[in-house]
Scaffold this active site. Structure first.
Site, PDB file in Angstrom:
ATOM      1  CD  GLU A  13      -2.730  -1.163   2.443  1.00 52.52           C
ATOM      2  OE1 GLU A  13      -3.951  -1.198   2.327  1.00 52.52           O
ATOM      3  OE2 GLU A  13      -2.146  -1.140   3.535  1.00 52.52           O
ATOM      4  CD  GLU A 188      -2.834  -3.130  12.007  1.00 48.75           C
ATOM      5  OE1 GLU A 188      -3.868  -2.902  11.332  1.00 48.75           O
ATOM      6  OE2 GLU A 188      -2.218  -4.209  11.955  1.00 48.75           O
ATOM      7  CG  ASP A 211     -10.632 -10.927   5.397  1.00 44.83           C
ATOM      8  OD1 ASP A 211     -11.276 -11.135   6.430  1.00 44.83           O
ATOM      9  OD2 ASP A 211      -9.621 -10.184   5.374  1.00 44.83           O
TER      10      ASP A 211
HETATM   11  N1  ADE Z   1      -7.289  -7.393   8.288  1.00 47.46           N
HETATM   12  C1  ADE Z   1      -7.812  -7.874   7.143  1.00 47.46           C
HETATM   13  N2  ADE Z   1      -8.618  -8.917   7.382  1.00 47.46           N
HETATM   14  C2  ADE Z   1      -8.612  -9.101   8.722  1.00 47.46           C
HETATM   15  C3  ADE Z   1      -9.227 -10.026   9.580  1.00 47.46           C
HETATM   16  N3  ADE Z   1     -10.028 -10.987   9.107  1.00 47.46           N
HETATM   17  N4  ADE Z   1      -8.988  -9.924  10.911  1.00 47.46           N
HETATM   18  C4  ADE Z   1      -8.171  -8.974  11.386  1.00 47.46           C
HETATM   19  N5  ADE Z   1      -7.552  -8.072  10.622  1.00 47.46           N
HETATM   20  C5  ADE Z   1      -7.770  -8.133   9.296  1.00 47.46           C
END
Ligand code: ADE
Length: 243
Positions: A13, A188, A211
């Site tokens: 990124e 974060e 996701d």
């Molecule tokens: N960042 C991207 N996907 C995540 C997830 N499933 N859990 C925690 N941080 C993430």
């Protein structure tokens, strides 16, 4: 006030921004690389948060104490947990809560001890600027045949990669029973928000959904990061510094 800090979760990124950084100056500090320079004439400092709340907090403190930044924006990916928050969508965080913080019964669940605060509210102007940047930057873009929906709402952070429908249900249920409805989970945002609260600095984060924090999250996440995340981050941040 000082330069704008752009804190990214992933090197992918940051890469696009780094290529465009004018007068780039690299400093190694606290085991991290910091890049000072200008994007479109705007003074910025670029850094990678690393992963998890402590790593992100350390990076944020360094940005403030050592580099004198005046505000912090975070760009990263997150797991979608809101019903209509799909992979390829974007969430601009208007509030941040730590879903793994529980000092009860000494303090109410999720409350940050000794601050009296639970959901940390993002800076209003930064949120507006990020929403405008999403509109401008993502215009014409599709992911898997779908136009990205830009949401705004609550982001829940914790030191867990959430990788299961049952775990997601547990986290969301517990937050809901305390009146909080998260749209996305990541590792974060709320930590950086807490640092910015302590220092009185404006903060906001934008997260692209990689996701659904379900049983296939660990498969979807790396694919999305490799193929898509850098495009989203680059477009949104380029639009942000243009405004
Ligand atoms: N960042 C991207 N996907 C995540 C997830 N499933 N859990 C925690 N941080 C993430």
């Amino acid at each position: 006030s000082g330069p704008l800090a752009i804190l990214s979760a992933l090197a992918e990124e940051q890469a696009g921004l780094l290529e465009q950084l004018q007068g780039a100056e690299r400093t190694l500090h606290a085991g991290r690389e910091f890049w000072q320079g200008q994007l479109d004439g705007l003074p910025v400092v670029l850094a990678l948060s690393r992963i998890g709340k402590v790593a992100a907090a350390t990076t944020a403190v360094a940005l403030i104490e050592r580099f004198g930044v005046g505000q912090i924006v975070f760009t990263g990916v997150a797991g979608g947990v809101g019903a209509d928050v799909q992979v390829g969508d974007v969430v601009v965080g208007t509030g941040y809560v730590q879903h793994d913080l529980d000092a009860s019964p000494l303090f109410p669940r999720y409350q940050i001890p000794l601050t009296g605060q639970t959901v940390l509210v993002a800076d209003g102007s930064l949120v507006q600027a990020l929403l405008a940047a999403c509109d401008a930057g993502l215009h014409g873009l599709q992911h898997a045949g779908r136009v990205p929906v830009v949401h705004q709402g609550l982001i829940a952070s914790g030191d867990r990669f959430v990788n299961g429908a049952e775990e997601t249900r547990r986290i969301v249920q517990a937050l809901r029973s305390h009146g909080h409805a998260p749209m996305a989970v990541e590792m974060e945002g709320a930590a950086v928000a807490q640092v910015c609260l302590d220092y009185g600095l404006p903060f906001a984060a934008v997260r692209t959904i990689s996701d659904r924090a379900d049983d296939t999250a660990h498969v979807d996440f790396p694919v999305f990061v490799r193929d898509v995340a850098r495009v989203f981050a680059q477009r949104i941040m380029a639009a942000l510094v243009r405004t």
